[in-house]
Design a protein around this motif. Structure first.
Motif, mmCIF file in Angstrom:
data_model
loop_
_atom_site.group_PDB
_atom_site.id
_atom_site.type_symbol
_atom_site.label_atom_id
_atom_site.label_comp_id
_atom_site.label_asym_id
_atom_site.label_seq_id
_atom_site.Cartn_x
_atom_site.Cartn_y
_atom_site.Cartn_z
ATOM 1 N N HIS A 125 1.002 10.783 -17.546
ATOM 2 C CA HIS A 125 0.311 9.528 -17.201
ATOM 3 C C HIS A 125 -0.219 9.578 -15.767
ATOM 4 C CE1 HIS A 125 1.292 7.419 -20.880
ATOM 5 N NE2 HIS A 125 2.560 7.825 -20.766
ATOM 6 N N VAL A 126 0.576 10.141 -14.868
ATOM 7 C CA VAL A 126 0.130 10.273 -13.474
ATOM 8 C C VAL A 126 -1.089 11.185 -13.414
ATOM 9 C CG1 VAL A 126 0.759 11.146 -11.184
ATOM 10 C CG2 VAL A 126 2.409 9.788 -12.491
ATOM 11 N N GLN A 127 -1.041 12.317 -14.131
ATOM 12 C CA GLN A 127 -2.168 13.255 -14.135
ATOM 13 C C GLN A 127 -3.419 12.600 -14.703
ATOM 14 O OE1 GLN A 127 -2.231 16.376 -12.694
ATOM 15 N NE2 GLN A 127 -4.405 16.016 -12.996
ATOM 16 N N ALA A 175 0.835 -1.204 0.000
ATOM 17 C CA ALA A 175 0.000 0.000 0.000
ATOM 18 C C ALA A 175 0.871 1.255 0.000
ATOM 19 C CB ALA A 175 -0.932 -0.003 1.213
ATOM 20 N N LEU A 176 1.974 1.222 0.727
ATOM 21 C CA LEU A 176 2.875 2.366 0.755
ATOM 22 C C LEU A 176 3.517 2.600 -0.614
ATOM 23 C CD1 LEU A 176 4.164 4.582 2.447
ATOM 24 C CD2 LEU A 176 5.977 2.965 3.061
ATOM 25 N N VAL A 177 3.936 1.529 -1.271
ATOM 26 C CA VAL A 177 4.527 1.653 -2.616
ATOM 27 C C VAL A 177 3.494 2.230 -3.582
ATOM 28 C CG1 VAL A 177 5.414 0.341 -4.580
ATOM 29 C CG2 VAL A 177 6.279 -0.130 -2.283
ATOM 30 N N VAL A 178 2.275 1.719 -3.529
ATOM 31 C CA VAL A 178 1.212 2.217 -4.425
ATOM 32 C C VAL A 178 0.930 3.688 -4.136
ATOM 33 C CG1 VAL A 178 -1.249 2.017 -4.973
ATOM 34 C CG2 VAL A 178 0.181 -0.040 -4.815
ATOM 35 N N LEU A 179 0.916 4.056 -2.862
ATOM 36 C CA LEU A 179 0.647 5.437 -2.479
ATOM 37 C C LEU A 179 1.769 6.373 -2.919
ATOM 38 C CD1 LEU A 179 -1.403 7.175 -0.929
ATOM 39 C CD2 LEU A 179 -0.050 6.759 1.116
ATOM 40 N N LEU A 180 3.001 5.915 -2.836
ATOM 41 C CA LEU A 180 4.146 6.752 -3.196
ATOM 42 C C LEU A 180 4.460 6.750 -4.695
ATOM 43 C CD1 LEU A 180 6.603 5.968 -0.266
ATOM 44 C CD2 LEU A 180 5.283 8.059 -0.640
#
Length: 135
Positions: free
Chosen positions: A88-90, A69-74
């Motif tokens: 892509h993030v946007q 979850a931390l990896v996905v969040l970061l």
């Protein structure tokens, strides 16, 4: 003759006073008992909550889900520094913002719970504020 009348009257008054004193004492003892019972229940609730939280911490001690979850969040915070990934993030955040509100709140609660944050109350505030037009 007067003493024959005063004696029973004094006994009656004394009995009444003893009864009143006993009632006041019993009421006080009942209040103390109720307060002790409430304190005992509060202690048990607090101990149970602490015990539950300790059990949950022990259960997730060897779990990888928190790290995942931390990896996905970061990931988005890291990806925006890689050339060509910012767009892509946007787009991903744009898609997430178009998801149903209930799903967004569910994600918030799940991630909060994963990190040990009791997020249900905060999610409820977010829902209420959103419905009332507040940000």
């Amino acid at each position: 003759m007067l003493q024959a009348f005063i004696g029973p009257l004094a006994n009656l008054a004394g009995s009444w006073l003893e009864g009143k004193t006993a009632k006041i004492k019993a009421d006080g003892e009942a209040k103390v008992a109720v307060a002790k019972a409430r304190a005992s229940v509060a202690e048990k609730v607090a101990a149970g909550e602490v015990e539950w939280e300790n059990r949950m911490a022990d259960a997730t001690d060897k779990s990888w889900k928190d790290e995942f979850a931390l990896v996905v969040l970061l990931a988005p915070a890291i990806l925006v520094f890689i050339p060509g990934m910012k767009e892509h993030v946007q787009m991903g955040f744009d898609v997430l913002s178009d998801l149903p509100e209930w799903y967004q709140y569910l994600l918030y609660i799940a991630i909060s719970a994963s990190f040990g944050i009791k997020g249900v109350g905060e999610a409820a505030k977010m829902i209420s504020n959103h419905k009332n037009g507040k940000k």
